[in-house]
Design a protein around this motif. Structure first.
Motif, PDB file in Angstrom:
ATOM      1  N   ASN A 151       0.829  -1.207   0.000  1.00 31.33           N
ATOM      2  CA  ASN A 151       0.000   0.000   0.000  1.00 31.33           C
ATOM      3  C   ASN A 151       0.865   1.260   0.000  1.00 31.33           C
ATOM      4  O   ASN A 151       0.609   2.212  -0.750  1.00 31.33           O
ATOM      5  CB  ASN A 151      -0.934   0.013   1.212  1.00 31.33           C
ATOM      6  CG  ASN A 151      -2.070  -0.986   1.074  1.00 31.33           C
ATOM      7  OD1 ASN A 151      -2.349  -1.468  -0.022  1.00 31.33           O
ATOM      8  ND2 ASN A 151      -2.720  -1.301   2.180  1.00 31.33           N
ATOM      9  N   MET A 152       1.892   1.270   0.865  1.00 30.08           N
ATOM     10  CA  MET A 152       2.783   2.415   0.929  1.00 30.08           C
ATOM     11  C   MET A 152       3.534   2.594  -0.385  1.00 30.08           C
ATOM     12  O   MET A 152       3.708   3.724  -0.873  1.00 30.08           O
ATOM     13  CB  MET A 152       3.773   2.238   2.088  1.00 30.08           C
ATOM     14  CG  MET A 152       4.711   3.421   2.277  1.00 30.08           C
ATOM     15  SD  MET A 152       3.821   4.944   2.682  1.00 30.08           S
ATOM     16  CE  MET A 152       3.204   4.525   4.318  1.00 30.08           C
ATOM     17  N   SER A 153       3.947   1.476  -0.983  1.00 31.74           N
ATOM     18  CA  SER A 153       4.652   1.547  -2.264  1.00 31.74           C
ATOM     19  C   SER A 153       3.774   2.178  -3.332  1.00 31.74           C
ATOM     20  O   SER A 153       4.232   3.009  -4.127  1.00 31.74           O
ATOM     21  CB  SER A 153       5.087   0.143  -2.702  1.00 31.74           C
ATOM     22  OG  SER A 153       5.868  -0.477  -1.719  1.00 31.74           O
ATOM     23  N   ALA A 154       2.514   1.756  -3.363  1.00 32.65           N
ATOM     24  CA  ALA A 154       1.585   2.284  -4.363  1.00 32.65           C
ATOM     25  C   ALA A 154       1.371   3.783  -4.175  1.00 32.65           C
ATOM     26  O   ALA A 154       1.310   4.546  -5.149  1.00 32.65           O
ATOM     27  CB  ALA A 154       0.256   1.541  -4.273  1.00 32.65           C
ATOM     28  N   ILE A 155       1.288   4.216  -2.907  1.00 36.36           N
ATOM     29  CA  ILE A 155       1.082   5.643  -2.627  1.00 36.36           C
ATOM     30  C   ILE A 155       2.300   6.453  -3.064  1.00 36.36           C
ATOM     31  O   ILE A 155       2.182   7.476  -3.751  1.00 36.36           O
ATOM     32  CB  ILE A 155       0.799   5.851  -1.124  1.00 36.36           C
ATOM     33  CG1 ILE A 155      -0.557   5.233  -0.746  1.00 36.36           C
ATOM     34  CG2 ILE A 155       0.825   7.341  -0.769  1.00 36.36           C
ATOM     35  CD1 ILE A 155      -0.816   5.209   0.746  1.00 36.36           C
ATOM     36  N   VAL A 156       3.492   5.999  -2.670  1.00 34.11           N
ATOM     37  CA  VAL A 156       4.715   6.723  -3.021  1.00 34.11           C
ATOM     38  C   VAL A 156       4.885   6.777  -4.535  1.00 34.11           C
ATOM     39  O   VAL A 156       5.205   7.826  -5.113  1.00 34.11           O
ATOM     40  CB  VAL A 156       5.941   6.055  -2.363  1.00 34.11           C
ATOM     41  CG1 VAL A 156       7.240   6.681  -2.867  1.00 34.11           C
ATOM     42  CG2 VAL A 156       5.865   6.168  -0.843  1.00 34.11           C
ATOM     43  N   ARG A 157       4.649   5.662  -5.201  1.00 33.93           N
ATOM     44  CA  ARG A 157       4.805   5.620  -6.653  1.00 33.93           C
ATOM     45  C   ARG A 157       3.804   6.554  -7.335  1.00 33.93           C
ATOM     46  O   ARG A 157       4.114   7.225  -8.328  1.00 33.93           O
ATOM     47  CB  ARG A 157       4.619   4.190  -7.150  1.00 33.93           C
ATOM     48  CG  ARG A 157       5.233   3.962  -8.518  1.00 33.93           C
ATOM     49  CD  ARG A 157       5.089   2.529  -8.975  1.00 33.93           C
ATOM     50  NE  ARG A 157       5.945   2.279 -10.121  1.00 33.93           N
ATOM     51  CZ  ARG A 157       5.719   2.735 -11.342  1.00 33.93           C
ATOM     52  NH1 ARG A 157       4.651   3.488 -11.584  1.00 33.93           N
ATOM     53  NH2 ARG A 157       6.553   2.464 -12.334  1.00 33.93           N
ATOM     54  N   SER A 158       2.585   6.588  -6.794  1.00 32.14           N
ATOM     55  CA  SER A 158       1.565   7.458  -7.367  1.00 32.14           C
ATOM     56  C   SER A 158       1.952   8.929  -7.231  1.00 32.14           C
ATOM     57  O   SER A 158       1.775   9.730  -8.162  1.00 32.14           O
ATOM     58  CB  SER A 158       0.216   7.205  -6.677  1.00 32.14           C
ATOM     59  OG  SER A 158      -0.766   8.081  -7.161  1.00 32.14           O
ATOM     60  N   VAL A 159       2.506   9.285  -6.071  1.00 32.92           N
ATOM     61  CA  VAL A 159       2.943  10.672  -5.849  1.00 32.92           C
ATOM     62  C   VAL A 159       4.027  11.054  -6.848  1.00 32.92           C
ATOM     63  O   VAL A 159       3.995  12.130  -7.458  1.00 32.92           O
ATOM     64  CB  VAL A 159       3.441  10.854  -4.400  1.00 32.92           C
ATOM     65  CG1 VAL A 159       4.120  12.213  -4.234  1.00 32.92           C
ATOM     66  CG2 VAL A 159       2.280  10.721  -3.418  1.00 32.92           C
ATOM     67  N   VAL A 160       5.009  10.156  -7.036  1.00 38.21           N
ATOM     68  CA  VAL A 160       6.098  10.445  -7.971  1.00 38.21           C
ATOM     69  C   VAL A 160       5.569  10.498  -9.403  1.00 38.21           C
ATOM     70  O   VAL A 160       5.944  11.385 -10.184  1.00 38.21           O
ATOM     71  CB  VAL A 160       7.213   9.385  -7.837  1.00 38.21           C
ATOM     72  CG1 VAL A 160       8.307   9.627  -8.886  1.00 38.21           C
ATOM     73  CG2 VAL A 160       7.804   9.416  -6.441  1.00 38.21           C
ATOM     74  N   ASN A 162       2.678  11.352 -10.502  1.00 38.20           N
ATOM     75  CA  ASN A 162       1.845  12.525 -10.751  1.00 38.20           C
ATOM     76  C   ASN A 162       2.589  13.848 -10.566  1.00 38.20           C
ATOM     77  O   ASN A 162       2.006  14.916 -10.771  1.00 38.20           O
ATOM     78  CB  ASN A 162       0.616  12.497  -9.834  1.00 38.20           C
ATOM     79  CG  ASN A 162      -0.348  11.384 -10.216  1.00 38.20           C
ATOM     80  OD1 ASN A 162      -0.766  11.283 -11.365  1.00 38.20           O
ATOM     81  ND2 ASN A 162      -0.689  10.528  -9.264  1.00 38.20           N
ATOM     82  N   ALA A 163       3.847  13.747 -10.156  1.00 43.33           N
ATOM     83  CA  ALA A 163       4.633  14.975 -10.018  1.00 43.33           C
ATOM     84  C   ALA A 163       4.976  15.518 -11.406  1.00 43.33           C
ATOM     85  O   ALA A 163       5.313  14.764 -12.324  1.00 43.33           O
ATOM     86  CB  ALA A 163       5.905  14.688  -9.226  1.00 43.33           C
ATOM     87  N   ARG A 164       4.881  16.839 -11.560  1.00 44.94           N
ATOM     88  CA  ARG A 164       5.183  17.463 -12.858  1.00 44.94           C
ATOM     89  C   ARG A 164       6.676  17.407 -13.127  1.00 44.94           C
ATOM     90  O   ARG A 164       7.497  17.618 -12.231  1.00 44.94           O
ATOM     91  CB  ARG A 164       4.704  18.909 -12.870  1.00 44.94           C
ATOM     92  CG  ARG A 164       3.185  19.054 -12.820  1.00 44.94           C
ATOM     93  CD  ARG A 164       2.776  20.504 -12.987  1.00 44.94           C
ATOM     94  NE  ARG A 164       3.237  21.046 -14.273  1.00 44.94           N
ATOM     95  CZ  ARG A 164       3.039  22.301 -14.651  1.00 44.94           C
ATOM     96  NH1 ARG A 164       2.398  23.145 -13.849  1.00 44.94           N
ATOM     97  NH2 ARG A 164       3.489  22.712 -15.821  1.00 44.94           N
ATOM     98  N   ALA A 165       7.019  17.091 -14.361  1.00 39.53           N
ATOM     99  CA  ALA A 165       8.425  17.039 -14.768  1.00 39.53           C
ATOM    100  C   ALA A 165       8.535  17.619 -16.171  1.00 39.53           C
ATOM    101  O   ALA A 165       8.745  16.903 -17.151  1.00 39.53           O
ATOM    102  CB  ALA A 165       8.928  15.603 -14.710  1.00 39.53           C
ATOM    103  N   ASP A 166       8.344  18.935 -16.262  1.00 39.25           N
ATOM    104  CA  ASP A 166       8.350  19.597 -17.569  1.00 39.25           C
ATOM    105  C   ASP A 166       9.750  19.694 -18.153  1.00 39.25           C
ATOM    106  O   ASP A 166       9.940  19.587 -19.368  1.00 39.25           O
ATOM    107  CB  ASP A 166       7.741  21.001 -17.447  1.00 39.25           C
ATOM    108  CG  ASP A 166       6.287  20.935 -16.978  1.00 39.25           C
ATOM    109  OD1 ASP A 166       5.626  19.919 -17.290  1.00 39.25           O
ATOM    110  OD2 ASP A 166       5.834  21.867 -16.291  1.00 39.25           O
TER     111      ASP A 166
END
Length: 325
Positions: A151-160, A162-166
């Protein structure tokens, strides 16, 4: 010798023999050729909460409510006497009248006799009820831990994710971070699934499917302790990442060869001796400065109290790694 002296000698021998049996912490009974109880030690009396007078000279398979009258157990014990064999670790589960449901491992052997013709059986009971309960609790805790890590892995991965990387640099950093997170989380999952992991399987999983297709690996079977699975997985993930970016896997014809063997380190500790060798890539020269991936490899090997030698011959990058197992 007077009759009184002979009786006293025999009684002394019997008392000493009973004392030896009573000293044992595991429940023990001795059966004669008809499976009648001749001796029961204190541990047996306490474990099953019975009176010695109620069981000595009684049919073992009729004790209590017939709790030991188990067809397979009867057959196994009956085979010990004529064949001079032994029953080792036979599991019995039963709900006993005084102590509730218990689980025992039973060992049955013929008593040693100078003429090797003793018909008596020694039966030892190993109560594993609490051990099984403890193992079940540990399994539950491990399963719950793995669930929470996922669960924690999924949350951390989701945050990364969805982070903007223009910016290109930010996008590159994001991809590298996701790769490292994935191999770390996956290695943690492997480590939680057992006490050890097969090195070859860990190697292929750590480098990823695309690299694995161009990976030639060969070595002895080596079990990696679960505490070392995450750092070992990360080391080879970083080696694969560097090979894709700068090494042999940055061009179509390049390959990676990994060989390993077991060795002996300080104080006789088992050692994994591994060589990562690249070939068929662009001409190699030693970099002017170490990148983060290289520093991570060196740091992880040092954390494992191992050693690593990185060399840059023109034909292909080579890493010689030694890790205590």
């Amino acid at each position: 010798m007077l009759l009184e002296d002979l009786y006293r000698l025999m009684k002394t021998g019997h008392v000493q023999a009973q004392g030896v049996v009573d000293t044992m912490t595991q429940p023990v009974v001795v059966l004669d050729e008809n499976f009648y109880v001749t001796i029961a030690n204190n541990a047996f009396i306490k474990s099953f909460q019975v009176n010695r007078d109620d069981i000595v000279s009684q049919d073992f398979f009729k004790l209590g409510n017939g709790q030991w009258d188990i067809p397979q157990l009867r057959q196994l014990i009956a085979s010990v006497i004529p064949r001079a064999a032994a029953v080792i670790g036979y599991e019995v589960k039963h709900k006993f009248p005084n102590t509730g449901e218990r689980t025992f491992l039973i060992d049955a052997r013929r008593l040693v006799h100078p003429d090797d013709n003793s018909p008596n059986l020694l039966i030892i009971f190993d109560d594993i009820t609490d051990r099984q309960r403890h193992e079940a609790e540990l399994d539950f805790i491990v399963a719950e831990m793995r669930h929470r890590i996922k669960n924690m892995s999924a949350i951390v991965r989701s945050v990364v994710m969805n982070a903007r990387a223009d910016e290109p640099a930010a996008a590159t950093f994001k991809d590298a971070l996701l790769g490292r997170l994935d191999v770390t989380f996956h290695s943690q999952d492997i480590a939680a699934s057992g006490e050890t992991a097969d090195f070859k399987s860990l190697l292929r999983q750590s480098v990823g499917a695309l690299v694995s297709e161009r990976l030639d690996c060969n070595g002895q079977a080596v079990d990696v302790p679960n505490s070392k699975v995450p750092p070992v997985g990360m080391i080879f993930h970083e080696l694969a990442t560097n090979a894709i970016k700068y090494g042999a896997l940055s061009v179509p014809g390049g390959t990676v060869h990994v060989t390993w063997e077991k060795g002996v380190g300080l104080r006789g500790r088992p050692l994994l001796i591994c060589r990562w060798r690249e070939e068929g890539g662009p001409r190699v020269r030693e970099p002017e400065r170490k990148g983060y991936g290289t520093e991570l490899i060196v740091g992880l090997v040092a954390h494992l109290v191992g050693s690593v030698e990185l060399t840059y011959p023109p034909g292909g990058f080579t890493a010689d790694i030694k890790i205590p197992m």
